[in-house]
Scaffold this motif. Sequence first.
Motif, mmCIF file in Angstrom:
data_model
loop_
_atom_site.group_PDB
_atom_site.id
_atom_site.type_symbol
_atom_site.label_atom_id
_atom_site.label_comp_id
_atom_site.label_asym_id
_atom_site.label_seq_id
_atom_site.Cartn_x
_atom_site.Cartn_y
_atom_site.Cartn_z
ATOM 1 N N GLY A 33 0.612 -1.097 -0.148
ATOM 2 C CA GLY A 33 -0.116 0.158 0.058
ATOM 3 C C GLY A 33 0.371 1.305 0.086
ATOM 4 N N LEU A 34 1.946 1.109 -0.332
ATOM 5 C CA LEU A 34 3.460 2.374 0.062
ATOM 6 C C LEU A 34 3.555 2.987 -1.450
ATOM 7 C CD1 LEU A 34 6.000 0.980 2.204
ATOM 8 C CD2 LEU A 34 4.808 3.035 2.929
ATOM 9 N N PRO A 35 2.971 4.738 -1.543
ATOM 10 C CA PRO A 35 3.183 5.102 -2.684
ATOM 11 C C PRO A 35 4.628 4.540 -3.516
ATOM 12 C CG PRO A 35 3.061 6.487 -0.600
ATOM 13 C CD PRO A 35 3.273 5.244 -0.442
ATOM 14 N N ARG A 36 4.038 3.898 -4.632
ATOM 15 C CA ARG A 36 5.738 3.062 -5.234
ATOM 16 C C ARG A 36 5.370 3.761 -6.876
ATOM 17 N NH1 ARG A 36 1.933 -0.730 -4.413
ATOM 18 N NH2 ARG A 36 1.575 -1.922 -6.111
ATOM 19 N N ARG A 37 6.632 3.286 -6.973
ATOM 20 C CA ARG A 37 6.810 3.537 -9.064
ATOM 21 C C ARG A 37 6.792 2.373 -8.876
ATOM 22 N NH1 ARG A 37 10.826 7.492 -10.397
ATOM 23 N NH2 ARG A 37 11.853 7.075 -8.133
ATOM 24 N N GLU A 38 6.649 1.185 -11.005
ATOM 25 C CA GLU A 38 7.365 0.434 -11.767
ATOM 26 C C GLU A 38 7.795 1.231 -12.735
ATOM 27 O OE1 GLU A 38 4.143 -2.269 -11.410
ATOM 28 O OE2 GLU A 38 3.477 -1.903 -9.491
ATOM 29 N N LEU A 39 9.015 0.390 -12.723
ATOM 30 C CA LEU A 39 9.856 1.112 -13.724
ATOM 31 C C LEU A 39 10.293 -0.045 -14.664
ATOM 32 C CD1 LEU A 39 11.849 4.038 -12.084
ATOM 33 C CD2 LEU A 39 10.028 4.197 -13.477
ATOM 34 N N SER A 40 10.904 -0.001 -15.759
ATOM 35 C CA SER A 40 11.272 -0.769 -16.464
ATOM 36 C C SER A 40 12.561 -0.350 -17.455
ATOM 37 C CB SER A 40 10.733 -1.632 -17.656
ATOM 38 O OG SER A 40 11.184 -2.591 -18.438
ATOM 39 N N LEU A 41 14.034 -0.969 -17.127
ATOM 40 C CA LEU A 41 14.681 -0.699 -16.845
ATOM 41 C C LEU A 41 15.596 -1.224 -18.374
ATOM 42 C CD1 LEU A 41 15.206 1.066 -13.676
ATOM 43 C CD2 LEU A 41 14.541 2.445 -15.152
ATOM 44 N N GLU A 42 16.083 -0.165 -18.858
ATOM 45 C CA GLU A 42 16.891 -0.825 -19.756
ATOM 46 C C GLU A 42 18.736 -1.799 -19.286
ATOM 47 O OE1 GLU A 42 17.771 1.473 -23.250
ATOM 48 O OE2 GLU A 42 15.647 2.244 -23.699
ATOM 49 N N SER A 43 19.086 -2.538 -20.057
ATOM 50 C CA SER A 43 19.997 -3.290 -19.625
ATOM 51 C C SER A 43 21.448 -2.025 -20.132
ATOM 52 C CB SER A 43 20.144 -4.299 -20.622
ATOM 53 O OG SER A 43 20.360 -4.307 -22.129
ATOM 54 N N ARG A 44 22.373 -2.268 -18.953
ATOM 55 C CA ARG A 44 23.493 -1.310 -19.642
ATOM 56 C C ARG A 44 23.401 0.314 -19.527
ATOM 57 N NH1 ARG A 44 27.654 -4.844 -20.546
ATOM 58 N NH2 ARG A 44 29.232 -3.067 -21.271
ATOM 59 N N ARG A 45 22.601 0.226 -19.144
ATOM 60 C CA ARG A 45 22.266 2.118 -18.647
ATOM 61 C C ARG A 45 21.902 2.159 -16.795
ATOM 62 N NH1 ARG A 45 18.697 5.190 -22.993
ATOM 63 N NH2 ARG A 45 20.638 6.263 -23.568
ATOM 64 N N PRO A 46 23.434 2.817 -16.682
ATOM 65 C CA PRO A 46 23.141 3.348 -15.260
ATOM 66 C C PRO A 46 21.682 3.564 -14.793
ATOM 67 C CG PRO A 46 24.757 3.696 -16.112
ATOM 68 C CD PRO A 46 24.347 3.491 -17.380
ATOM 69 N N HIS A 47 20.793 3.528 -13.432
ATOM 70 C CA HIS A 47 19.984 3.624 -13.229
ATOM 71 C C HIS A 47 19.789 4.539 -12.403
ATOM 72 C CE1 HIS A 47 15.976 4.159 -11.234
ATOM 73 N NE2 HIS A 47 16.684 3.995 -10.029
ATOM 74 N N ARG A 48 21.266 4.656 -11.574
ATOM 75 C CA ARG A 48 21.434 5.649 -10.948
ATOM 76 C C ARG A 48 23.382 5.631 -10.736
ATOM 77 N NH1 ARG A 48 17.604 7.555 -10.152
ATOM 78 N NH2 ARG A 48 16.199 7.728 -8.994
ATOM 79 N N GLU A 49 24.298 6.710 -10.701
ATOM 80 C CA GLU A 49 25.425 6.838 -10.599
ATOM 81 C C GLU A 49 25.782 6.087 -9.344
ATOM 82 O OE1 GLU A 49 27.265 6.179 -13.196
ATOM 83 O OE2 GLU A 49 26.405 6.679 -14.562
ATOM 84 N N GLU A 50 27.725 5.934 -9.286
ATOM 85 C CA GLU A 50 28.368 6.421 -7.727
ATOM 86 C C GLU A 50 28.324 7.915 -6.998
ATOM 87 O OE1 GLU A 50 32.414 4.715 -6.169
ATOM 88 O OE2 GLU A 50 31.820 4.399 -8.861
ATOM 89 N N GLY A 51 28.167 7.213 -6.562
ATOM 90 C CA GLY A 51 28.174 9.002 -5.346
ATOM 91 C C GLY A 51 26.130 9.676 -5.479
ATOM 92 N N GLY A 52 25.636 9.181 -6.039
ATOM 93 C CA GLY A 52 24.106 9.843 -6.008
ATOM 94 C C GLY A 52 23.156 9.529 -5.203
ATOM 95 N N ALA A 53 22.590 10.487 -4.920
ATOM 96 C CA ALA A 53 21.283 10.338 -3.853
ATOM 97 C C ALA A 53 20.823 9.261 -3.424
ATOM 98 C CB ALA A 53 20.432 11.018 -3.246
ATOM 99 N N ARG A 54 20.819 8.325 -2.561
ATOM 100 C CA ARG A 54 20.273 7.150 -1.844
ATOM 101 C C ARG A 54 18.698 7.208 -1.484
ATOM 102 N NH1 ARG A 54 24.522 3.339 1.946
ATOM 103 N NH2 ARG A 54 22.910 2.183 0.999
ATOM 104 N N GLY A 55 18.381 7.796 -2.236
ATOM 105 C CA GLY A 55 16.332 8.769 -1.926
ATOM 106 C C GLY A 55 15.513 7.449 -2.456
ATOM 107 N N GLU A 56 15.993 6.029 -1.928
ATOM 108 C CA GLU A 56 14.732 5.647 -3.094
ATOM 109 C C GLU A 56 15.013 4.000 -2.216
ATOM 110 O OE1 GLU A 56 14.613 6.125 -6.821
ATOM 111 O OE2 GLU A 56 16.511 4.919 -7.552
ATOM 112 N N ALA A 57 14.050 2.767 -2.670
ATOM 113 C CA ALA A 57 14.742 1.621 -1.512
ATOM 114 C C ALA A 57 13.832 0.838 -3.395
ATOM 115 C CB ALA A 57 13.271 1.316 -0.323
#
Length: 126
Positions: A33-57
Amino acid sequence: MSKITFSQNCADTLRARLLSGGLRPHNVDAVLGLPRRELSLESRRPHREEGGARGEAMFVCDGLVSLFKAYGPEQRRIVALRFPGDGIVPGVGGLDYGIQAVTPRRVIIWEAEHFNLFANRNLEFQ
């Protein structure tokens, strides 16, 4: 036979994983029931870069996710893998690693504030 939607499939995978991990059904329903997003991500494309914010589970529904360290503009070393049913939890500060798909993947993402509030109120979830 009814068609299973992307949302239903991810939610079913998450429900099964949480129940098999020992979480009580009412807490599983609360997580779903928590607010959430569902994503489909492409392979070999970074979703988050190193050093980015850790604002999600993140919960991996399918596909394969890598955590990587960058060693130059085009060099990355995989330091961990996440498989379907695995999660990545938020933390304090920047990411010590980047996140990218190895194979096409589907994930559920919660904002850290919602996820942490739930986790802090439910010791069973920690």
